[in-house]
Design a protein around this motif. Structure first.
Motif, mmCIF file in Angstrom:
data_model
loop_
_atom_site.group_PDB
_atom_site.id
_atom_site.type_symbol
_atom_site.label_atom_id
_atom_site.label_comp_id
_atom_site.label_asym_id
_atom_site.label_seq_id
_atom_site.Cartn_x
_atom_site.Cartn_y
_atom_site.Cartn_z
ATOM 1 N N VAL A 100 0.989 -1.138 -0.219
ATOM 2 C CA VAL A 100 -0.015 0.020 -0.119
ATOM 3 C C VAL A 100 1.066 1.391 -0.010
ATOM 4 N N ILE A 101 0.718 2.186 -1.050
ATOM 5 C CA ILE A 101 1.542 3.306 -1.115
ATOM 6 C C ILE A 101 0.714 4.462 -0.789
ATOM 7 N N ILE A 102 0.709 5.302 -0.177
ATOM 8 C CA ILE A 102 -0.052 6.538 0.593
ATOM 9 C C ILE A 102 0.785 8.036 0.062
ATOM 10 N N GLN A 103 0.085 8.345 -0.927
ATOM 11 C CA GLN A 103 0.609 9.788 -1.688
ATOM 12 C C GLN A 103 -0.034 10.996 -0.764
ATOM 13 N N ALA A 104 0.641 11.269 0.510
ATOM 14 C CA ALA A 104 0.015 12.354 1.041
ATOM 15 C C ALA A 104 0.789 13.623 0.844
ATOM 16 N N ASP A 105 0.042 14.797 0.580
ATOM 17 C CA ASP A 105 0.333 16.051 0.509
ATOM 18 C C ASP A 105 1.285 16.638 1.773
ATOM 19 N N THR A 106 2.254 17.547 1.188
ATOM 20 C CA THR A 106 2.941 18.091 2.350
ATOM 21 C C THR A 106 2.113 18.761 3.293
ATOM 22 N N ALA A 107 0.873 19.403 2.813
ATOM 23 C CA ALA A 107 0.176 20.025 3.795
ATOM 24 C C ALA A 107 -0.862 19.184 4.564
ATOM 25 N N ALA A 108 -0.915 18.093 4.357
ATOM 26 C CA ALA A 108 -2.127 17.032 4.834
ATOM 27 C C ALA A 108 -1.528 16.981 6.133
ATOM 28 N N GLN A 109 -2.695 16.556 7.039
ATOM 29 C CA GLN A 109 -2.699 16.552 8.534
ATOM 30 C C GLN A 109 -1.895 15.239 8.930
ATOM 31 N N SER A 110 -0.910 15.186 9.674
ATOM 32 C CA SER A 110 -0.160 14.097 10.083
ATOM 33 C C SER A 110 -1.123 12.999 10.940
ATOM 34 N N GLY A 111 -1.838 13.539 11.631
ATOM 35 C CA GLY A 111 -3.079 12.500 12.388
ATOM 36 C C GLY A 111 -3.848 11.724 11.457
ATOM 37 N N LEU A 112 -4.292 12.514 10.303
ATOM 38 C CA LEU A 112 -5.034 11.730 9.374
ATOM 39 C C LEU A 112 -4.329 10.919 8.628
ATOM 40 N N LEU A 113 -3.214 11.025 8.216
ATOM 41 C CA LEU A 113 -2.038 10.111 7.503
ATOM 42 C C LEU A 113 -1.853 8.855 8.644
ATOM 43 N N VAL A 114 -1.842 9.068 9.780
ATOM 44 C CA VAL A 114 -1.488 7.967 10.769
ATOM 45 C C VAL A 114 -2.953 6.979 10.830
ATOM 46 N N ARG A 115 -4.048 7.785 10.765
ATOM 47 C CA ARG A 115 -5.055 6.833 10.698
ATOM 48 C C ARG A 115 -5.252 6.173 9.422
ATOM 49 N N ILE A 116 -4.873 6.597 8.447
ATOM 50 C CA ILE A 116 -4.728 5.817 7.022
ATOM 51 C C ILE A 116 -3.670 4.623 6.909
ATOM 52 N N ILE A 117 -2.815 4.903 7.454
ATOM 53 C CA ILE A 117 -1.655 3.943 7.910
ATOM 54 C C ILE A 117 -2.299 2.886 8.736
ATOM 55 N N ASP A 118 -2.847 3.264 9.776
ATOM 56 C CA ASP A 118 -3.481 2.404 10.549
ATOM 57 C C ASP A 118 -4.522 1.473 10.103
ATOM 58 N N GLU A 119 -5.473 2.183 9.356
ATOM 59 C CA GLU A 119 -6.503 1.422 8.603
ATOM 60 C C GLU A 119 -6.050 0.133 7.706
ATOM 61 N N ALA A 120 -5.086 0.721 6.861
ATOM 62 C CA ALA A 120 -4.327 -0.221 5.897
ATOM 63 C C ALA A 120 -3.853 -1.332 6.759
ATOM 64 N N LYS A 121 -3.092 -1.198 7.941
ATOM 65 C CA LYS A 121 -2.438 -2.475 8.376
ATOM 66 C C LYS A 121 -3.442 -3.178 9.141
ATOM 67 N N LEU A 122 -4.813 -2.600 9.601
ATOM 68 C CA LEU A 122 -5.701 -3.294 10.210
ATOM 69 C C LEU A 122 -6.350 -4.230 9.107
#
Length: 137
Positions: A100-122
């Motif tokens: 899974v590759i997440i293309q996150a914008d530099t201005a994206a919220q890091s909390g949201l990025l962590v939630r997406i990573i967590d959802e992918a791992k779950l």
């Protein structure tokens, strides 16, 4: 005189090039290019990826999820939201074990990025990466 008439009749006959072998070759080349072409999968939104000196190229077959600066989670050109990540990744991993590759914008919220990573791992993803641009040294 009969001989001359036979030769003259042969000269007037319609001589042309048979195009069917040429058409066959063109179709075979077309099929070859269609089969060997690899299509680059994109997320459907433009994301300003951060730079990283340690970035490397990953496999071509992967699940690409984009996180925009507005907080939208996009897959295949449509917004799926954070809640749509886990079912999507589960469904894709049933076919084949891909990263899974997440293309996150530099201005994206890091909390949201962590939630997406967590959802992918779950969902069962073993390899979750964040896309970046290679820094220019």
């Amino acid at each position: 005189m009969g001989r001359l008439r036979d030769l003259a009749a042969e000269d007037n006959s319609d001589t042309g090039i048979d195009m069917s072998p040429l058409i066959d070759c063109v179709f075979i080349l077309l099929i070859f290019f269609i089969v060997t072409t690899t299509f680059v999968e994109e997320t459907g939104v433009e994301v300003d990826k951060p730079q990283a000196a340690s970035s490397v190229r990953l496999e071509k077959t992967s699940i690409l999820i984009a996180l925009t600066d507005k907080g939208e989670v996009v897959y295949g050109g449509r917004e799926i939201g954070v809640s749509g990540v886990q079912p999507l990744v589960k469904r894709m991993l049933q076919k084949e074990e891909v990263p899974v590759i997440i293309q996150a914008d530099t201005a994206a919220q890091s909390g949201l990025l962590v939630r997406i990573i967590d959802e992918a791992k779950l969902a069962g993803a073993v390899k979750v990466s964040i896309a970046s641009r290679q820094s220019k040294s």
